[in-house]
Scaffold this active site. Structure first.
Site, short mmCIF file in Angstrom:
data_model
loop_
_atom_site.label_atom_id
_atom_site.label_comp_id
_atom_site.label_asym_id
_atom_site.label_seq_id
_atom_site.Cartn_x
_atom_site.Cartn_y
_atom_site.Cartn_z
N LYS A 170 0.81 -1.21 0.00
CA LYS A 170 0.00 0.00 0.00
C LYS A 170 0.86 1.27 0.00
CE LYS A 170 -4.53 -1.56 1.19
NZ LYS A 170 -5.72 -1.42 2.03
N ARG B 248 -4.00 -9.94 4.09
CA ARG B 248 -4.39 -9.93 2.68
C ARG B 248 -3.20 -9.43 1.87
NH1 ARG B 248 -6.80 -6.23 -0.91
NH2 ARG B 248 -8.42 -7.10 -2.29
#
Length: 289
Positions: free
Chosen positions: A224, A258
């Site tokens: 991210k 995840r």
């Protein structure tokens, strides 16, 4: 306080979150996904990615047909066309979760064998709880300020971690009030979703406070932007930062992670479990034989 980490049956498989971490692989059937940039949009490529993730040790496959970020409209019918074939193919090999914010999509994929609905909208449509109530599926409730597909520049918080925890508690109560059982619920603080890098770092640093909401916690941190901005690392140079973040999250309460780079993260997670005394080594020979 809701359901603490413990034993759950998810998608027909048993997980003991008191001493186990599930690794969730990401397979996006979207042409504009955040990291994959459409590399698994074609069905054949998506099915190849499922097989590769399972071979690499993934416990779950998270299938997405619509990104969270703003972009072209995707109808519910098109979303189902994208995700249903992957659900059908993957459910024999792993737990399948579907990343969706539409109750009508949730109903169909649960019927097709999905074990988890990963609702990035945080139950903005309470009918999502109705879709999951009365089934054996799990429901992930994720924090964000804005609905999916909606810009939200310069998000502001007085105390980001407290506000995320408060949001999750409130949405859990909505789910429970509509018949979702405590043992069906999972929470996700929503790293980077309407959060800048400082805010995502603070949520991570204080992740114990999110875990204290009392349900198994999913950490979706892979590659991210808060990792990229912290390290000055381009999109595909964030694996080391991702692994460091995943391990920190596990040590502070995450029980599902995840990720895009499955094999590397599986090794990091299994090593962390062994250090914590949750997992035996696969073999022992050093200074024994």
């Amino acid at each position: 306080m809701g359901e603490q980490n413990g034993r759950r049956i998810i998608g027909g498989r048993t997980f003991d979150f008191s001493r186990q971490v599930a690794v969730m692989a990401i397979v996006n059937r979207t042409p504009d996904s955040f990291h994959d940039r459409g590399s698994t949009f074609a069905l054949e490529k998506a099915l190849d990615a499922v097989s590769a993730a399972v071979d690499a040790g993934a416990d779950w496959i998270d299938v997405g047909g619509v990104p969270f970020a703003p972009g072209p409209e995707v109808s519910a019918a098109e979303e189902l066309d994208r995700v249903l074939p992957v659900v059908t193919a993957a459910k024999q090999h792993a737990v399948v979760s579907v990343d969706t914010f539409r109750p009508e999509v949730a109903r169909e994929v649960i019927r097709a064998g999905a074990g988890v609905i990963n609702d990035t909208s945080g139950l903005r449509d309470p009918a999502m709880a109705d879709a999951v109530a009365g089934t054996d599926a799990q429901l992930v409730i994720t924090h964000s300020l804005a609905p999916p597909r909606t810009p939200w520049p310069r998000p502001q918080y007085d105390d980001v971690t407290a506000e995320v925890a408060g949001f999750l508690r409130a949405r859990v109560e909505v789910a429970l009030s509509r018949g979702v059982r405590p043992e069906q619920l999972i929470i996700d603080p929503g790293h980077d979703l309407n959060k800048n890098t400082y805010q995502s770092l603070e949520v991570t640093r204080r992740l114990d406070e999110i875990a204290a909401v009392g349900y198994p916690m999913l950490a979706a941190v892979s590659n991210k932007d808060f990792i990229g901005e912290t390290l000055n690392a381009a999109q595909h140079d964030r694996l080391a930062g991702t692994i460091a973040t995943v391990v920190y999250c596990v040590l502070h309460g995450a029980r599902i992670v995840r990720v895009h780079d499955v094999r590397a993260v599986v090794d990091a997670v299994r090593m962390t479990e062994a250090i914590l005394g949750w997992r035996e080594p696969v073999y022992t020979r050093h200074n024994i034989e």
